[in-house]
Design a protein around this motif. Structure first.
Motif, PDB file in Angstrom:
ATOM      1  N   ALA A  42       0.829  -1.210   0.000  1.00  0.00           N
ATOM      2  CA  ALA A  42       0.000   0.000   0.000  1.00  0.00           C
ATOM      3  C   ALA A  42       0.857   1.251   0.000  1.00  0.00           C
ATOM      4  O   ALA A  42       0.538   2.243  -0.671  1.00  0.00           O
ATOM      5  CB  ALA A  42      -0.930  -0.008   1.212  1.00  0.00           C
ATOM      6  N   SER A  43       1.968   1.230   0.731  1.00  0.00           N
ATOM      7  CA  SER A  43       2.869   2.379   0.761  1.00  0.00           C
ATOM      8  C   SER A  43       3.503   2.605  -0.604  1.00  0.00           C
ATOM      9  O   SER A  43       3.639   3.744  -1.067  1.00  0.00           O
ATOM     10  CB  SER A  43       3.960   2.177   1.815  1.00  0.00           C
ATOM     11  OG  SER A  43       3.406   2.142   3.116  1.00  0.00           O
ATOM     12  N   GLU A  44       3.915   1.517  -1.262  1.00  0.00           N
ATOM     13  CA  GLU A  44       4.503   1.643  -2.593  1.00  0.00           C
ATOM     14  C   GLU A  44       3.487   2.199  -3.591  1.00  0.00           C
ATOM     15  O   GLU A  44       3.824   3.026  -4.440  1.00  0.00           O
ATOM     16  CB  GLU A  44       5.019   0.279  -3.058  1.00  0.00           C
ATOM     17  CG  GLU A  44       6.246  -0.194  -2.285  1.00  0.00           C
ATOM     18  CD  GLU A  44       6.673  -1.599  -2.670  1.00  0.00           C
ATOM     19  OE1 GLU A  44       5.926  -2.255  -3.432  1.00  0.00           O
ATOM     20  OE2 GLU A  44       7.745  -2.038  -2.213  1.00  0.00           O
ATOM     21  N   LYS A  45       2.235   1.759  -3.461  1.00  0.00           N
ATOM     22  CA  LYS A  45       1.178   2.269  -4.333  1.00  0.00           C
ATOM     23  C   LYS A  45       0.957   3.755  -4.085  1.00  0.00           C
ATOM     24  O   LYS A  45       0.774   4.538  -5.036  1.00  0.00           O
ATOM     25  CB  LYS A  45      -0.117   1.488  -4.085  1.00  0.00           C
ATOM     26  CG  LYS A  45      -1.314   1.989  -4.881  1.00  0.00           C
ATOM     27  CD  LYS A  45      -1.106   1.863  -6.379  1.00  0.00           C
ATOM     28  CE  LYS A  45      -2.337   2.303  -7.142  1.00  0.00           C
ATOM     29  NZ  LYS A  45      -2.118   2.297  -8.617  1.00  0.00           N
ATOM     30  N   GLU A  86      -7.481  12.110  -7.441  1.00  0.00           N
ATOM     31  CA  GLU A  86      -8.341  11.057  -6.883  1.00  0.00           C
ATOM     32  C   GLU A  86      -7.529   9.809  -6.544  1.00  0.00           C
ATOM     33  O   GLU A  86      -7.690   9.222  -5.468  1.00  0.00           O
ATOM     34  CB  GLU A  86      -9.444  10.719  -7.888  1.00  0.00           C
ATOM     35  CG  GLU A  86     -10.416   9.660  -7.409  1.00  0.00           C
ATOM     36  CD  GLU A  86     -11.489   9.344  -8.431  1.00  0.00           C
ATOM     37  OE1 GLU A  86     -12.196   8.329  -8.266  1.00  0.00           O
ATOM     38  OE2 GLU A  86     -11.620  10.112  -9.408  1.00  0.00           O
ATOM     39  N   ASP A  87      -6.641   9.420  -7.461  1.00  0.00           N
ATOM     40  CA  ASP A  87      -5.803   8.239  -7.218  1.00  0.00           C
ATOM     41  C   ASP A  87      -4.895   8.446  -6.012  1.00  0.00           C
ATOM     42  O   ASP A  87      -4.688   7.533  -5.201  1.00  0.00           O
ATOM     43  CB  ASP A  87      -4.960   7.929  -8.456  1.00  0.00           C
ATOM     44  CG  ASP A  87      -5.788   7.397  -9.611  1.00  0.00           C
ATOM     45  OD1 ASP A  87      -6.956   7.010  -9.378  1.00  0.00           O
ATOM     46  OD2 ASP A  87      -5.278   7.377 -10.746  1.00  0.00           O
ATOM     47  N   ALA A  88      -4.343   9.654  -5.890  1.00  0.00           N
ATOM     48  CA  ALA A  88      -3.437   9.935  -4.771  1.00  0.00           C
ATOM     49  C   ALA A  88      -4.176   9.856  -3.437  1.00  0.00           C
ATOM     50  O   ALA A  88      -3.679   9.269  -2.465  1.00  0.00           O
ATOM     51  CB  ALA A  88      -2.800  11.310  -4.948  1.00  0.00           C
ATOM     52  N   PHE A  89      -5.365  10.429  -3.384  1.00  0.00           N
ATOM     53  CA  PHE A  89      -6.132  10.392  -2.139  1.00  0.00           C
ATOM     54  C   PHE A  89      -6.596   8.977  -1.815  1.00  0.00           C
ATOM     55  O   PHE A  89      -6.569   8.546  -0.649  1.00  0.00           O
ATOM     56  CB  PHE A  89      -7.330  11.341  -2.215  1.00  0.00           C
ATOM     57  CG  PHE A  89      -7.017  12.735  -1.785  1.00  0.00           C
ATOM     58  CD1 PHE A  89      -6.946  13.067  -0.435  1.00  0.00           C
ATOM     59  CD2 PHE A  89      -6.768  13.729  -2.717  1.00  0.00           C
ATOM     60  CE1 PHE A  89      -6.645  14.358  -0.029  1.00  0.00           C
ATOM     61  CE2 PHE A  89      -6.462  15.025  -2.319  1.00  0.00           C
ATOM     62  CZ  PHE A  89      -6.405  15.341  -0.975  1.00  0.00           C
ATOM     63  N   ALA A  92      -3.698   7.075  -0.541  1.00  0.00           N
ATOM     64  CA  ALA A  92      -3.334   7.545   0.799  1.00  0.00           C
ATOM     65  C   ALA A  92      -4.246   6.913   1.847  1.00  0.00           C
ATOM     66  O   ALA A  92      -3.783   6.460   2.905  1.00  0.00           O
ATOM     67  CB  ALA A  92      -3.426   9.068   0.863  1.00  0.00           C
ATOM     68  N   GLU A  93      -5.539   6.870   1.558  1.00  0.00           N
ATOM     69  CA  GLU A  93      -6.480   6.240   2.488  1.00  0.00           C
ATOM     70  C   GLU A  93      -6.175   4.751   2.649  1.00  0.00           C
ATOM     71  O   GLU A  93      -6.237   4.208   3.758  1.00  0.00           O
ATOM     72  CB  GLU A  93      -7.911   6.441   1.991  1.00  0.00           C
ATOM     73  CG  GLU A  93      -8.393   7.890   2.077  1.00  0.00           C
ATOM     74  CD  GLU A  93      -9.808   8.061   1.541  1.00  0.00           C
ATOM     75  OE1 GLU A  93     -10.395   7.032   1.112  1.00  0.00           O
ATOM     76  OE2 GLU A  93     -10.318   9.187   1.547  1.00  0.00           O
ATOM     77  N   ALA A  97      -5.114   2.834   6.071  1.00  0.00           N
ATOM     78  CA  ALA A  97      -5.850   1.655   6.537  1.00  0.00           C
ATOM     79  C   ALA A  97      -4.915   0.467   6.730  1.00  0.00           C
ATOM     80  O   ALA A  97      -5.023  -0.281   7.708  1.00  0.00           O
ATOM     81  CB  ALA A  97      -6.952   1.309   5.532  1.00  0.00           C
ATOM     82  N   ALA A  98      -3.975   0.290   5.793  1.00  0.00           N
ATOM     83  CA  ALA A  98      -3.017  -0.817   5.909  1.00  0.00           C
ATOM     84  C   ALA A  98      -2.113  -0.623   7.112  1.00  0.00           C
ATOM     85  O   ALA A  98      -1.756  -1.594   7.802  1.00  0.00           O
ATOM     86  CB  ALA A  98      -2.189  -0.924   4.629  1.00  0.00           C
ATOM     87  N   GLN A  99      -1.754   0.623   7.393  1.00  0.00           N
ATOM     88  CA  GLN A  99      -0.934   0.915   8.569  1.00  0.00           C
ATOM     89  C   GLN A  99      -1.685   0.558   9.852  1.00  0.00           C
ATOM     90  O   GLN A  99      -1.115   0.002  10.789  1.00  0.00           O
ATOM     91  CB  GLN A  99      -0.556   2.406   8.571  1.00  0.00           C
ATOM     92  CG  GLN A  99       0.278   2.844   9.762  1.00  0.00           C
ATOM     93  CD  GLN A  99       1.726   2.409   9.656  1.00  0.00           C
ATOM     94  OE1 GLN A  99       2.133   1.928   8.612  1.00  0.00           O
ATOM     95  NE2 GLN A  99       2.486   2.586  10.717  1.00  0.00           N
ATOM     96  N   GLN A 100      -2.984   0.863   9.872  1.00  0.00           N
ATOM     97  CA  GLN A 100      -3.794   0.538  11.047  1.00  0.00           C
ATOM     98  C   GLN A 100      -3.927  -0.972  11.223  1.00  0.00           C
ATOM     99  O   GLN A 100      -3.866  -1.494  12.346  1.00  0.00           O
ATOM    100  CB  GLN A 100      -5.185   1.167  10.904  1.00  0.00           C
ATOM    101  CG  GLN A 100      -6.071   0.999  12.131  1.00  0.00           C
ATOM    102  CD  GLN A 100      -5.484   1.641  13.368  1.00  0.00           C
ATOM    103  OE1 GLN A 100      -5.191   2.826  13.378  1.00  0.00           O
ATOM    104  NE2 GLN A 100      -5.286   0.850  14.424  1.00  0.00           N
TER     105      GLN A 100
END
Length: 355
Positions: A42-45, A86-89, A92-93, A97-100
């Motif tokens: 998710a971070s790489e994305k 839109e893709d960036a936001f 980011a979400e 979420a993956a971090q949580q």
């Protein structure tokens, strides 16, 4: 498989508490590893999509800095930003979420380890559960950085909405360009603090001049926003107020005359304000030195040679050589400093001539 092992062990009466606890640890280790892999993906994305958005913002700035941008240019470029934004936001979400999920998985793993420790200590320790150690994960980026991105997005949207078919872009250019540059800077900082940039110092170097400028404007009583190193509409508005009060042409851009007026105001105030009266010019000299366009002293004195160096930098980077620091020049500083921090490709050794 680890989860099945836990279920299987739970149904066996002759399995010890230690075995059950160990199986639970194995299951939680697997879950934490999966969560870590998902968080990395998710971070790489996010890094990929935010880079695309930053590049789109940079192209947008290039449109605004053309000799004669039109309302149509701005409208078309703004439309081109919609999908990357839109893709960036969205990414980011997803990264948050993956971090949580990773934090939850690591917390459950810590609890499983604590339970295993209690089981290995014996029955007497089972009655008093020990507190599980807190996971060591940290937020993806500081909340203040996220808030600055939201502020920049809001300022940029307001600037877009202020442009109509009757808008004179020349008159609105400083406020509008600064909103675009501020948005790019805010996302660059987010990009760097999320670990997407190999050398975050580039962003810090690019914002050092703006930070000094904001500090000087604040000390002089013209800037009331946060000193954050992001060149946005509030910074431009403060420069305009200074120029109005000093009887100078109101351009929103900083030049030798405007800097002299700012220094005079700081010197008149005395005390700490007077001590930083040359900070903005010194920061400009240092920035031009970093990009290879100033080899004179970093002494805070704006000389004709400094104006010439600034104009040479602007010409080299395709910015109108005005000798004034405006949104386009700030953006050019950032791009050039970022390029200087990129690792240079290693050249292949030349083959030796055969004897």
């Amino acid at each position: 498989m680890a989860v099945l092992a836990v279920v299987g062990l739970a149904g066996c009466s002759d399995v010890s508490d230690v075995d059950r606890a160990q199986a639970q640890v194995s299951a939680k280790e697997k879950a934490a590893a999966d969560a870590k892999a998902a968080q990395t993906a998710a971070s790489e994305k996010f890094c990929e999509s935010s880079k695309t958005y930053i590049e789109a913002l940079d192209r947008y700035g290039d449109v605004l800095n053309q000799t004669a941008p039109t309302v149509g240019d701005v409208t078309d470029a703004g439309t081109d930003l919609a999908r990357p934004r839109e893709d960036a936001f969205d990414s980011a979400e997803a990264a948050v979420a993956a971090q949580q999920e990773l934090e939850n998985a690591e917390k459950e793993l810590a609890e499983a380890h604590a339970a295993l420790d209690r089981a290995m200590a014996g029955p007497s320790s089972l009655a008093v559960p020990a507190a599980a150690p807190e996971p060591t994960t940290t937020p993806l980026v500081p909340a203040a950085t996220v808030d600055r991105v939201k502020q920049a997005e809001s300022e940029f949207t307001a600037a877009e909405e202020a442009i109509t078919d009757k808008t004179t872009l020349v008159d609105a250019s400083q406020q509008f360009n600064s909103a675009a540059v501020a948005l790019e800077f805010a996302w660059l900082r987010l990009f760097a603090e999320a670990g997407c940039l190999s050398d975050p110092q580039a962003v810090a170097s690019a914002s050092a001049y703006v930070t000094a400028l904001q500090q000087d404007l604040a000390a002089a009583g013209y800037y009331t926003g946060e000193v954050d190193g992001v060149y946005g509409p509030q910074t431009v508005a403060a420069i305009e107020e200074l120029q109005k009060a000093s009887g100078l042409p109101v351009t929103g851009a900083l030049d030798k005359a405007t800097t002299a007026a700012l220094d005079a105001k700081l010197l008149a105030l005395g005390g700490a304000a007077a001590q930083q009266s040359t900070a903005t010019t010194a920061a400009l000299q240092q920035t031009l030195n970093l990009v290879g366009f100033w080899n004179g002293p970093v002494d805070g004195v704006w000389t004709p040679a400094l104006t010439e160096a600034l104009m040479a930098f602007q010409s080299e980077l395709g910015v109108e050589p005005t000798g004034k620091v405006d949104a386009a020049t700030i953006s050019a500083f950032e791009r050039e400093l970022a390029e200087l921090t990129q690792p240079k490709p290693t050249s292949e050794p030349s083959p030796k001539p055969s004897s």
